[in-house]
Design a protein around this motif. Structure first.
Motif, short mmCIF file in Angstrom:
data_model
loop_
_atom_site.label_atom_id
_atom_site.label_comp_id
_atom_site.label_asym_id
_atom_site.label_seq_id
_atom_site.Cartn_x
_atom_site.Cartn_y
_atom_site.Cartn_z
N ALA A 168 0.81 -1.22 0.00
CA ALA A 168 0.00 0.00 0.00
C ALA A 168 0.85 1.26 0.00
O ALA A 168 0.39 2.32 -0.45
N ALA A 169 2.09 1.15 0.48
CA ALA A 169 2.94 2.34 0.59
C ALA A 169 3.80 2.59 -0.63
O ALA A 169 4.38 3.66 -0.77
N GLY A 170 3.94 1.59 -1.51
CA GLY A 170 4.81 1.75 -2.66
C GLY A 170 5.61 0.50 -2.92
O GLY A 170 5.23 -0.61 -2.48
N PRO A 171 6.74 0.59 -3.65
CA PRO A 171 7.56 -0.59 -3.92
C PRO A 171 7.99 -1.28 -2.63
O PRO A 171 8.39 -0.63 -1.67
N LEU A 172 7.90 -2.61 -2.62
CA LEU A 172 8.22 -3.39 -1.41
C LEU A 172 9.65 -3.91 -1.53
O LEU A 172 9.93 -4.76 -2.38
N LEU A 311 0.89 -7.33 -5.84
CA LEU A 311 0.55 -6.69 -4.57
C LEU A 311 0.86 -7.59 -3.40
O LEU A 311 0.47 -8.77 -3.39
N PHE A 312 1.56 -7.04 -2.42
CA PHE A 312 1.75 -7.73 -1.15
C PHE A 312 0.72 -7.18 -0.18
O PHE A 312 0.74 -6.01 0.17
N SER A 313 -0.20 -8.05 0.24
CA SER A 313 -1.25 -7.65 1.15
C SER A 313 -1.22 -8.59 2.36
O SER A 313 -1.61 -9.75 2.25
N PRO A 314 -0.72 -8.15 3.54
CA PRO A 314 -0.62 -9.03 4.70
C PRO A 314 -1.99 -9.52 5.17
O PRO A 314 -2.99 -8.87 4.94
#
Length: 314
Positions: A168-172, A311-314
């Motif tokens: 959600a904040a940008g590149p992981l 997307l990484f979504s915990p």
């Protein structure tokens, strides 16, 4: 030579090995054929000042390079000079702090890794020799595999995927990625892995296609699974990173992977040196699987560059 004419020789010990590092290319399974930077982390060193000039920001280092012995091989020697030993607490000598080994490739052919390795101390090495034995060199050997980075040159005919991971904040930064064949049961068979870099970019090479009949397929459907750091609870204070340190050290957020110390005797086998951790298959501590998987069709024998981030979504 003695008065009787006999030749007397003396063995002079020049150094003792503390740790050997042999970097392995995860794609070829061979020693890395290009130079990478391997060092042990140290407290931040002050910048050097040239005569008549100001401070040089390029000479600020967070690691000290290990000695290179050949292509892809590095070593750390024990210092033979004695240092004061801290007194034991409650009769138990303090355990030596692990050394954090930093492996980096500024050219981005390989993705960096940080490994915390507990060393055999000089006292332990000497004690084993005094008892008539020794600590095998293989017990002091680290053989990590390095996964391909964005600039890795792949041979023709390789099946793979280039992509980016974001949250959600940008590149992981430093994500871990797995690929599984979606239309071939069971779909839990992992056919490829990748490590993301600090920009969220990854290069995944499909290493096996299982029972897929390549004569009948031009593409395969892969389920892409992303792993990333679990969110920190709001009750836990998170120190703000230093802007200066972040600008100079791109690996400041790269997780440290703890490595168990190899047994002293008998010598470790090949399976002991080639573990899931060393192969880069085990996510770092504190990582969790994303709840948002995605399906991607990849051409068999070709590369696909996916423009939409995963997307990484915990």
């Amino acid at each position: 030579m003695t008065s009787g004419g006999e030749l007397v020789t003396h063995t002079v010990l020049l150094h003792r090995l503390a740790l050997g590092v042999e970097t392995v290319d995860a794609v070829t399974g061979r020693a890395v054929g290009t130079a990478v930077r391997v060092g042990r982390e140290v407290p931040d060193q002050p910048r050097r000042r040239h005569r008549g000039q100001g401070l040089d920001p390029m000479l600020r280092r967070t690691d000290l390079p290990l000695e290179a012995s050949s292509t892809g091989r590095y070593r750390l020697r024990h210092e033979l000079r004695r240092r004061p030993v801290p007194p034991p607490r409650n009769g138990v000598p303090p355990a030596p702090a692990p050394v954090v080994v930093r492996i980096d490739d500024p050219s981005r052919r390989f993705v960096p890794r940080r490994l915390a390795v507990p060393l055999w101390t000089l006292a332990e090495v000497e004690a084993a020799e005094a008892a008539g034995g020794h600590i095998p060199v293989r017990s002091r050997l680290l053989r990590p595999r390095l996964l391909p980075g964005s600039a890795y040159v792949l041979p023709r005919g390789v099946t793979g995927l280039r992509g980016r991971v974001r949250d959600a904040a940008g590149p992981l930064p430093w994500a871990r990625v797995e690929a599984r064949i979606e239309d071939q049961p069971p779909d839990e068979v992992i056919v490829g892995r990748a490590h993301g870099d600090e920009r969220g970019e990854f290069l995944l090479v499909v290493t096996t296609l299982g029972d897929v009949d390549l004569a009948l397929r031009r593409e395969v459907l892969l389920r892409i699974v992303v792993f990333g750091p679990a969110p920190v609870p709001a009750s836990v204070p998170v120190p703000a990173p230093s802007p200066a340190a972040g600008d100079e050290d791109r690996l400041s957020r790269l997780p440290v992977e703890p490595v168990p110390r190899a047994a002293g005797a008998p010598p470790p086998t090949e399976a002991d040196l080639d573990t899931a951790l060393m192969r880069g298959e085990t996510p770092p501590p504190g990582y969790q699987q994303s709840s948002a998987d995605r399906r991607v069709r990849v051409p068999v024998g070709g590369m696909r560059s996916e423009p939409t981030p995963f997307l990484f979504s915990p």
